[in-house]
Scaffold this active site. Structure first.
Site, PDB file in Angstrom:
ATOM      1  N   THR A  35      75.490 -10.347 -35.424  1.00 39.85           N
ATOM      2  CA  THR A  35      75.866  -9.479 -36.537  1.00 39.85           C
ATOM      3  C   THR A  35      75.518  -8.029 -36.230  1.00 39.85           C
ATOM      4  OG1 THR A  35      75.321  -8.919 -38.846  1.00 39.85           O
ATOM      5  CG2 THR A  35      73.652 -10.073 -37.587  1.00 39.85           C
ATOM      6  N   ASP A  36      76.272  -7.111 -36.836  1.00 40.99           N
ATOM      7  CA  ASP A  36      75.946  -5.693 -36.682  1.00 40.99           C
ATOM      8  C   ASP A  36      74.641  -5.327 -37.384  1.00 40.99           C
ATOM      9  OD1 ASP A  36      76.869  -5.929 -39.279  1.00 40.99           O
ATOM     10  OD2 ASP A  36      78.461  -4.437 -39.094  1.00 40.99           O
ATOM     11  N   GLU A  37      74.130  -6.228 -38.214  1.00 39.17           N
ATOM     12  CA  GLU A  37      72.884  -5.948 -38.924  1.00 39.17           C
ATOM     13  C   GLU A  37      71.691  -5.792 -37.984  1.00 39.17           C
ATOM     14  OE1 GLU A  37      71.896  -7.904 -42.623  1.00 39.17           O
ATOM     15  OE2 GLU A  37      73.894  -8.783 -42.716  1.00 39.17           O
ATOM     16  N   TYR A  63      66.246 -11.549 -42.338  1.00 41.16           N
ATOM     17  CA  TYR A  63      67.471 -12.185 -41.834  1.00 41.16           C
ATOM     18  C   TYR A  63      67.943 -11.516 -40.549  1.00 41.16           C
ATOM     19  CZ  TYR A  63      72.409 -12.986 -41.134  1.00 41.16           C
ATOM     20  OH  TYR A  63      73.618 -13.255 -40.552  1.00 41.16           O
ATOM     21  N   LYS A  67      68.260 -12.836 -36.535  1.00 40.86           N
ATOM     22  CA  LYS A  67      69.465 -12.777 -35.702  1.00 40.86           C
ATOM     23  C   LYS A  67      69.195 -11.998 -34.413  1.00 40.86           C
ATOM     24  CE  LYS A  67      73.171 -14.001 -36.554  1.00 40.86           C
ATOM     25  NZ  LYS A  67      73.859 -15.285 -36.236  1.00 40.86           N
TER      26      LYS A  67
END
Length: 250
Positions: A35-37, A63, A67
């Protein structure tokens, strides 16, 4: 946010379990959908800034930390054990079968029932929206032509503010904007995500095909046509989750 341990177990230990299975059975490729998060967020007043594959990891939540940890673990398995891996980091997906807790399906379903549309904070958070079929094409390309050990960013070039998406859904469904209800912001809520997909475009020839204006109409129509899929989901246990996330934030 409510129970971060679940994500630590799933995203870190679960990833290790899958990679160990790949090593044991000689799987030809392990692909990690990230994810870009993991990059944190970008300031709203710098529209010229984008996440690239070399952007330092700078997570904001348990979260995204889980990741990022999984990504590092995948690369470590590649270096230590020679496991053939690739990683893709995508922006926010939308489209058919999107679980009702997420922004777009939540707003569509609530609007259809003339229920309040809960928007976190000021609603000015920006996300780069990627139609799910474009994302799937990118993953397939990486599996077929991507270089082992590489990370590829997948972005939609469809930056939208949350509040503008909600207003667009209201317009498409013929619902009043008075349904919009601002609630207490989420903890650690990132302000802006935006991906630069230059690498996957240059190396593999991928570009998103679906513009947001078209994709959101297709998505809304899908939810109108498939109430039999989402209606059972929003009953029962989901209602308890909904109240926990939005009911006490008004």
């Amino acid at each position: 946010i409510e129970n971060p341990a679940i994500f630590l177990e799933t995203n870190i230990m679960g990833t290790a379990v899958l990679m160990d299975a790949c090593r044991k059975y000689g799987i030809q490729r392990y692909h990690q959908v990230s994810t870009d998060e993991v990059y944190g967020d970008l300031p709203l007043d710098r529209p010229d800034l984008f996440f690239t594959e070399t952007t330092p990891i700078h997570t904001s939540s348990p979260y995204s930390s889980s990741k990022a940890s999984a990504d590092l673990l995948v690369l470590a398995y590649h270096r230590t054990y020679g496991l053939p891996v690739t990683i893709s980091r995508c922006s926010n997906n939308y489209g058919p079968y999107h679980f009702p807790e997420k922004l777009i399906p939540l707003m569509i379903i609530n609007a259809l029932h003339d229920k309040p549309l809960p928007v976190y904070g000021d609603g000015l958070n920006v996300r780069d929206w990627l139609y799910v079929e474009d994302h799937c094409r990118a993953i397939d390309l990486i599996l077929q032509k991507g270089h082992v050990g590489e990370v590829y960013n997948i972005g939609g070039h469809n930056e939208m503010r949350n509040i503008d998406i909600v207003k667009l859904i209201c317009k498409e469904l013929g619902k009043p904007e008075s349904l919009i209800h601002h609630v207490t912001d989420r903890k650690g809520h990132d302000r802006r995500y935006a991906i630069d997909p230059t690498k996957i475009h240059k190396e593999l020839g991928w570009l998103p095909e679906t513009k947001f204006a078209d994709g959101i109409k297709k998505t809304i129509q899908w939810y109108l046509d498939h109430e039999d899929w989402w209606q059972p989901i929003i009953s029962g246990e989901y209602q308890q989750y909904y109240q926990k996330m939005y009911g006490s934030r008004g």
